[in-house]
Design an enzyme around this catalytic site. Sequence first.
Site, PDB file in Angstrom:
ATOM      1  N   MET A 161      -2.814  -7.885  -6.655  1.00 56.93           N
ATOM      2  CA  MET A 161      -3.378  -6.643  -7.196  1.00 56.93           C
ATOM      3  C   MET A 161      -4.197  -6.882  -8.451  1.00 56.93           C
ATOM      4  SD  MET A 161      -2.638  -4.597  -4.939  1.00 56.93           S
ATOM      5  CE  MET A 161      -3.265  -3.085  -5.619  1.00 56.93           C
TER       6      MET A 161
ATOM      7  N   SER B 213       4.373   0.267  -7.407  1.00 57.24           N
ATOM      8  CA  SER B 213       4.219   0.932  -6.110  1.00 57.24           C
ATOM      9  C   SER B 213       5.153   2.120  -5.977  1.00 57.24           C
ATOM     10  CB  SER B 213       4.563  -0.040  -4.976  1.00 57.24           C
ATOM     11  OG  SER B 213       3.648  -1.089  -4.923  1.00 57.24           O
TER      12      SER B 213
ATOM     13  N   HIS C 143      -1.833   3.610  -9.752  1.00 54.17           N
ATOM     14  CA  HIS C 143      -1.439   2.887  -8.541  1.00 54.17           C
ATOM     15  C   HIS C 143      -2.666   2.616  -7.679  1.00 54.17           C
ATOM     16  CE1 HIS C 143       0.933   2.900  -4.501  1.00 54.17           C
ATOM     17  NE2 HIS C 143       0.783   1.677  -4.956  1.00 54.17           N
TER      18      HIS C 143
END
Length: 236
Positions: free
Chosen positions: A34, A140, A161
């Site tokens: 990420m 998450s 997110h």
Amino acid sequence: QSSSASKKCHCQEINFLFIVFDSILLLSLGLGTMGQGIVTSLVKANIPVVALEQNLEYLNKGRKAVMLLLEREAMKMEEGAQTLDFHNPARLQFTVDFDLMRDVDLVIEAVFENMALKKEIFHKLSKICKPGALLCTNTSALNIDEIASATSRPQQVIGTHFFSPAHVMRLLEIIYGRHTSPTAIATAMQLAKALKKVGVVVGNCFGFVGNRMMFPYVQQAVFLLEEGNFGFKIGP
Ligand SMILES: CCCCCCC[C@H](O)CC(=O)SCCNC(=O)CCNC(=O)[C@H](O)C(C)(C)COP(=O)([O-])OP(=O)([O-])OC[C@H]1O[C@@H](n2cnc3c(N)ncnc32)[C@H](O)[C@@H]1OP(=O)([O-])[O-]
Ligand SMILES: NC(=O)c1ccc[n+]([C@@H]2O[C@H](COP(=O)([O-])OP(=O)(O)OC[C@H]3O[C@@H](n4cnc5c(N)ncnc54)[C@H](O)[C@@H]3O)[C@@H](O)[C@H]2O)c1
């Protein structure tokens, strides 16, 4: 009357928010799957960014992946006659030095999904970062209030997110906790806009909205597999 007074107060606070993200230094903490996509998105939006990892091994791995992503993006942008200044250390810096946190205006944390680790990091951030810095987590599904409880500034803690791959997917869930300020929410929305993403403000509950919908789908798919139901014809 008191409720309209408090609404007015929130609006005034938001009206005072004039952030030019070009002048803001962001820090992305954790350069895994990420973090790599998030850093790429920030650089593409011309936002100066510092990418921090826990050690040199992870840093070098992350740097290599980010550079590859940015080279691809730069190639696409060149066709559109735009430039991507990612070799300039004033625009993109890689480090393992936690002290560089002192100067950043906004942090996006993307370390492992582990509450104890996130709390340890947010505690550290709240001690080191300047008082106005916004502290964002890419969790998450973890509880934003619990993460915020490790800081002395829960009003500046918010969930941002991103969805994987973060440099491609346009959805950005913005999760406010019990103490998150309207300014923090507005800033996160503005960040979404700067990144050309679709910011959606959601409440703090397990899985927020996206994963709350996705988890049961995944679970049912696993049950189908376990029960041997995949591969059979459905219908007459
Ligand atoms: C059970 C517990 C699980 C917990 C999980 C937590 C979940 C989490 O919190 C939430 C999520 O993220 S949920 C997950 C939510 N995510 C999803 O659901 C995403 C599912 N994926 C998709 O919907 C499609 O693959 C995309 C829409 C990403 C691309 O579609 P498209 O436009 O038809 O495809 P295209 O034209 O082929 O590719 C375009 C560009 O994207 C690039 N790229 C692609 N994948 C990549 C990757 N993995 N990596 C890097 N890059 C990737 C590709 O290289 C290309 O770049 P190029 O430079 O132009 O060559
Ligand atoms: N992978 C996904 O599809 C996805 C999607 C959305 C959100 N998330 C969330 O994003 C976060 C990161 O997930 P990921 O998949 O990128 O994980 P990852 O395992 O790929 O990367 C995590 C990175 O954090 C680094 N890290 C760990 N401790 C650190 C520390 N103290 N200081 C600096 N860096 C540290 C690790 O070295 C690693 O590179 C998690 O909270 C996850 O739930 C993941």
